[in-house]
Design an enzyme around this catalytic site. Structure first.
Site, PDB file in Angstrom:
ATOM      1  N   SER A  30      60.970  52.037  57.311  1.00  0.00           N
ATOM      2  CA  SER A  30      59.546  52.162  57.054  1.00  0.00           C
ATOM      3  C   SER A  30      59.073  53.504  57.605  1.00  0.00           C
ATOM      4  O   SER A  30      59.831  54.205  58.268  1.00  0.00           O
ATOM      5  CB  SER A  30      58.773  51.025  57.713  1.00  0.00           C
ATOM      6  N   LYS A  31      57.814  53.807  57.316  1.00  0.00           N
ATOM      7  CA  LYS A  31      57.280  55.122  57.692  1.00  0.00           C
ATOM      8  C   LYS A  31      57.338  55.362  59.194  1.00  0.00           C
ATOM      9  O   LYS A  31      57.363  56.501  59.650  1.00  0.00           O
ATOM     10  CB  LYS A  31      55.852  55.262  57.199  1.00  0.00           C
ATOM     11  N   ARG A  32      57.369  54.250  59.958  1.00  0.00           N
ATOM     12  CA  ARG A  32      57.368  54.455  61.403  1.00  0.00           C
ATOM     13  C   ARG A  32      58.698  55.059  61.872  1.00  0.00           C
ATOM     14  O   ARG A  32      58.786  55.622  62.958  1.00  0.00           O
ATOM     15  CB  ARG A  32      56.987  53.131  62.072  1.00  0.00           C
TER      16      ARG A  32
END
Ligand code: GLU
Length: 468
Positions: free
Chosen positions: A243-245
């Site tokens: 994910s973007k994290r």
């Protein structure tokens, strides 16, 4: 060996940017086809009219192009093929492998409720129209449903996952054509893959469940089932779903961060695929090595350190003209100022001495600062410490000697050695003020390389500036 030519495809839904996982899927398909003299096709699955946008399609094409993944022919729009999908649904009716279902949404909901009340937790809808006599058909809208087998099993023979068995009583009579005449996704994918002549379906294993239902469509039409290869998804460094994290997930972000495309290709090829101990390889080598047997069964983890070292290797291998071209693409993607013609020239000349020290284009440009900067050179504090009265005097003397020097490494080396010797200092003591004067910092390519790249007049001018 003359088997059927390989045809693969990448079938993104244009609802957002090109995700790194999608890019890897496209790359595997491209490598598999191109390495076998086959075709790689592109199909835009734009049937979801609400979520599909032309911007997303453009971003996907741009991302593939950046990665060097060229496709054969024009990209195919799934939406534009809807009449053909409907036609196949009607052919299934004619073959008796599908039927008209007149059940209304209310009736279906009532069926489910009754099953639930009877304690059936997952109820497959059983339409009363499956075996109905056409004479009893009402004059009402209908959906076309597959006549799914109710007993036995469906086996998906997957090259990566092995054989996956699904009980047929878990497969419903799925709708292939809605009562408004629009085809469902499950039908469209199969019809398109069939019509496009796709021999190998290589895609994310989030589609493995679909394969059983799609296989029903192949069977219903008597079409040959493609080779299935469902590849595990990419996870973040911590093993969790990417994910973007974890960092950038869009391919465009990697371009804008200055990763070279060849390095990205190499890294993504190794992400979930292995061939002996091959880690660093050119695209030509990847094309000859790549095969479905090398795809692993567990999710690959993104490893940014490895991505960087892979990119570093490719920058060092890069051919200068191609690198320069790619750097200009990077500057545009990163919305940084373009190179002036003079900077372009100087950077081209400097590449040989900076390309083996950088992992990304911004790093390379930073190493090449001595070539890109203009006078007066901005000197950082650490480097400035080397410019005391004594060293300034030496630089001044050096400028005089350099006026008449012939501009070759050998000639410069003997002048610098002579001057150092005359002052009873080691070469290191001379190099520090030179680095400060030429580049404004202490970590630089060799002083000879810098002098040769920027040339005689500019070298002398920078030494004079620093000596003043
Ligand atoms: N459009 C699907 C996706 O973007 C891919 C379907 C397929 O490869 O069959 O996930």
């Amino acid at each position: 060996m003359s088997a059927t030519p390989v045809v693969t495809r990448f079938a993104p839904s244009p609802t957002g940017y090109l995700h790194i996982g999608g890019a890897r899927t496209a790359l595997f398909n491209w490598l598999f086809a191109r390495g076998r003299g086959g075709k790689f096709l592109l199909r835009i699955e734009d049937t979801d009219r609400e979520r599909s946008t032309p911007e997303a399609t453009a971003a996907i094409l741009q991302g593939l192009t950046w990665l060097g993944l060229d496709w054969d022919g024009d990209a195919i729009s799934q939406f534009e093929r809807r009449d053909r999908h409907a036609e196949v649904a009607h052919q299934m009716l004619a073959r008796g492998t599908a039927y008209k279902c007149f059940s209304t949404p209310e009736e279906i909901a009532a069926f489910r409720a009754a099953q639930e009340a009877a304690g059936v937790s997952y109820a497959v809808f059983q339409s009363p129209w499956r075996d109905a006599d056409p004479a009893t058909y009402p004059d009402a809208p209908y959906a076309i449903r597959m006549k799914a087998p109710r007993t036995g099993e469906t086996k998906i023979v997957d090259t990566v996952q092995g054989t996956v068995t699904v009980r047929n009583d878990q497969l419903d009579d799925m709708i292939v054509l809605r009562s408004d005449g629009t085809p469902t996704y499950m039908l469209a994918v199969v019809v398109d893959d069939h019509d496009m002549g796709v021999t190998h379906v290589i895609r994310g294993d989030d589609h493995l469940n679909n394969a059983a239902r799609q296989q029903m469509v192949y069977d219903a039409m008597g079409w040959a089932i493609p080779v299935w290869a469902h590849i595990p998804l990419i996870h973040g460094p911590d093993g969790k779903k990417l994910s973007k994290r974890h960092g950038a997930t869009a391919v465009g972000d990697y371009q804008a961060q200055g990763y070279p495309a060849a390095g990205m290709r190499n890294y993504l090829t190794r992400l979930g695929w292995a061939h002996g101990d091959a880690e660093l390889f050119t695209t030509e080598q990847a094309l000859s090595m790549f095969g479905l047997e090398g795809i692993g069964r567990s999710p690959a983890r993104l490893d940014f350190k490895k991505l960087e070292s892979t990119c570093g290797w490719h920058l060092a291998q890069g051919e200068d003209a191609a690198l320069l071209h790619e750097i200009e693409g990077y500057l545009a993607a990163a919305e940084r100022p373009a190179l002036t013609p003079n900077q372009r020239d100087l950077l081209f000349r400097a590449l040989y001495c900076v390309k083996d020290r950088a992992k990304t284009f911004p790093e390379l440009l930073d190493k090449a600062r001595f070539a890109l900067t203009s006078r007066p050179v901005d000197i950082d504090e650490a480097a400035g410490k080397a410019l005391d009265a004594v060293s300034r005097g030496i630089l001044k003397e050096l400028t005089l000697r350099l006026q008449s020097a012939s501009w070759t490494k050998d000639a410069l080396e003997s002048i610098l050695t002579e001057v150092a010797t005359a002052h009873g200092i080691g070469f290191g003591k001379l190099a520090a003020p030179l680095r400060a004067a030429l580049a404004g910092r202490s970590a630089t390519p060799s002083v000879y390389d810098m002098m040769l790249v920027i040339g005689q007049d500019e070298t002398i001018a920078r030494l004079q500036d620093a000596a003043a």
